[in-house]
Design a protein around this motif. Structure first.
Motif, PDB file in Angstrom:
ATOM      1  N   SER A 208       0.821  -1.209   0.000  1.00  0.00           N
ATOM      2  CA  SER A 208       0.000   0.000   0.000  1.00  0.00           C
ATOM      3  C   SER A 208       0.857   1.262   0.000  1.00  0.00           C
ATOM      4  CB  SER A 208      -0.953   0.007   1.190  1.00  0.00           C
ATOM      5  OG  SER A 208      -0.245   0.208   2.384  1.00  0.00           O
ATOM      6  N   LYS A 209       2.120   1.149   0.395  1.00  0.00           N
ATOM      7  CA  LYS A 209       3.014   2.299   0.413  1.00  0.00           C
ATOM      8  C   LYS A 209       3.847   2.402  -0.865  1.00  0.00           C
ATOM      9  CE  LYS A 209       3.500   2.370   5.410  1.00  0.00           C
ATOM     10  NZ  LYS A 209       4.415   2.202   6.530  1.00  0.00           N
ATOM     11  N   GLU A 210       3.682   1.456  -1.746  1.00  0.00           N
ATOM     12  CA  GLU A 210       4.456   1.389  -2.969  1.00  0.00           C
ATOM     13  C   GLU A 210       4.291   2.668  -3.808  1.00  0.00           C
ATOM     14  OE1 GLU A 210       4.346  -1.287  -7.030  1.00  0.00           O
ATOM     15  OE2 GLU A 210       3.257  -1.951  -5.265  1.00  0.00           O
ATOM     16  N   LEU A 211       5.401   3.163  -4.317  1.00  0.00           N
ATOM     17  CA  LEU A 211       5.352   4.330  -5.199  1.00  0.00           C
ATOM     18  C   LEU A 211       5.178   3.878  -6.640  1.00  0.00           C
ATOM     19  CD1 LEU A 211       8.197   6.560  -3.730  1.00  0.00           C
ATOM     20  CD2 LEU A 211       5.741   6.864  -3.476  1.00  0.00           C
TER      21      LEU A 211
ATOM     22  N   VAL B 151       3.950  12.642  -5.239  1.00  0.00           N
ATOM     23  CA  VAL B 151       5.260  12.887  -4.656  1.00  0.00           C
ATOM     24  C   VAL B 151       6.202  13.318  -5.772  1.00  0.00           C
ATOM     25  CG1 VAL B 151       7.201  11.824  -3.433  1.00  0.00           C
ATOM     26  CG2 VAL B 151       4.861  11.103  -2.923  1.00  0.00           C
ATOM     27  N   LYS B 152       6.913  14.420  -5.547  1.00  0.00           N
ATOM     28  CA  LYS B 152       7.928  14.866  -6.504  1.00  0.00           C
ATOM     29  C   LYS B 152       9.288  14.444  -5.981  1.00  0.00           C
ATOM     30  CE  LYS B 152       8.156  17.672  -9.550  1.00  0.00           C
ATOM     31  NZ  LYS B 152       8.391  17.591 -10.955  1.00  0.00           N
ATOM     32  N   ILE B 153      10.043  13.764  -6.815  1.00  0.00           N
ATOM     33  CA  ILE B 153      11.414  13.360  -6.509  1.00  0.00           C
ATOM     34  C   ILE B 153      12.262  13.874  -7.662  1.00  0.00           C
ATOM     35  CG2 ILE B 153      12.976  11.446  -6.017  1.00  0.00           C
ATOM     36  CD1 ILE B 153      10.393   9.805  -5.311  1.00  0.00           C
TER      37      ILE B 153
ATOM     38  N   TYR C  59       3.233   8.302  -7.319  1.00  0.00           N
ATOM     39  CA  TYR C  59       1.978   8.229  -6.577  1.00  0.00           C
ATOM     40  C   TYR C  59       2.041   7.044  -5.631  1.00  0.00           C
ATOM     41  CZ  TYR C  59       0.147  11.302 -10.219  1.00  0.00           C
ATOM     42  OH  TYR C  59      -0.064  12.347 -11.067  1.00  0.00           O
ATOM     43  N   ARG C  60       1.613   7.245  -4.391  1.00  0.00           N
ATOM     44  CA  ARG C  60       1.498   6.124  -3.454  1.00  0.00           C
ATOM     45  C   ARG C  60       0.202   5.382  -3.758  1.00  0.00           C
ATOM     46  NH1 ARG C  60       2.974  10.266   0.138  1.00  0.00           N
ATOM     47  NH2 ARG C  60       5.092  10.007   0.896  1.00  0.00           N
ATOM     48  N   ARG C  61       0.312   4.083  -3.839  1.00  0.00           N
ATOM     49  CA  ARG C  61      -0.880   3.262  -4.111  1.00  0.00           C
ATOM     50  C   ARG C  61      -1.952   3.536  -3.058  1.00  0.00           C
ATOM     51  NH1 ARG C  61      -1.475  -1.213  -7.221  1.00  0.00           N
ATOM     52  NH2 ARG C  61       0.787  -1.440  -7.397  1.00  0.00           N
TER      53      ARG C  61
ATOM     54  N   ALA D 213      -7.256   5.702  -1.375  1.00  0.00           N
ATOM     55  CA  ALA D 213      -7.995   6.636  -0.506  1.00  0.00           C
ATOM     56  C   ALA D 213      -8.735   7.675  -1.342  1.00  0.00           C
ATOM     57  CB  ALA D 213      -7.038   7.321   0.465  1.00  0.00           C
ATOM     58  N   TRP D 214      -8.108   8.173  -2.395  1.00  0.00           N
ATOM     59  CA  TRP D 214      -8.721   9.162  -3.277  1.00  0.00           C
ATOM     60  C   TRP D 214      -9.962   8.571  -3.949  1.00  0.00           C
ATOM     61  CZ3 TRP D 214      -9.211   9.558  -8.727  1.00  0.00           C
ATOM     62  CH2 TRP D 214      -9.563  10.825  -9.190  1.00  0.00           C
ATOM     63  N   LEU D 215      -9.850   7.341  -4.405  1.00  0.00           N
ATOM     64  CA  LEU D 215     -11.002   6.677  -5.018  1.00  0.00           C
ATOM     65  C   LEU D 215     -12.127   6.489  -4.003  1.00  0.00           C
ATOM     66  CD1 LEU D 215      -9.269   3.961  -7.209  1.00  0.00           C
ATOM     67  CD2 LEU D 215     -10.602   5.920  -8.025  1.00  0.00           C
TER      68      LEU D 215
END
Length: 72
Positions: free
Chosen positions: A10-13, A44-46, A52-54, A59-61
């Motif tokens: 769930s934390k995967e970028l 997230v900008k790197i 985007y975090r999965r 959560a957005w959906l």
């Protein structure tokens, strides 16, 4: 799958291409949403990269889920 694996996943970028595929849209659409602020979709900008975090996408959906036909 263990609970820890679910948490780690769930934390995967995700890249913009992966995020767009997850949301069934295009990377171009995500770019427009980011630049115009049309949707409050966290990213997230790197450096020059956008990720985007999965968990954020899920959560957005969830926030956009509706129980009636109202669109507002």
């Amino acid at each position: 799958m263990s609970l820890q694996e679910i948490i780690d996943t769930s934390k995967e970028l995700l890249t913009d291409k992966e995020a767009a595929e997850f949301l069934t849209t295009t990377p171009g659409t995500l770019s427009v949403w980011r630049s115009t602020g049309r949707y409050a979709l966290p990213f997230v900008k790197i450096g020059r990269m956008v990720r985007y975090r999965r968990a954020d996408l899920i959560a957005w959906l969830e926030k956009r889920s509706r129980t009636t036909g109202a669109t507002a």
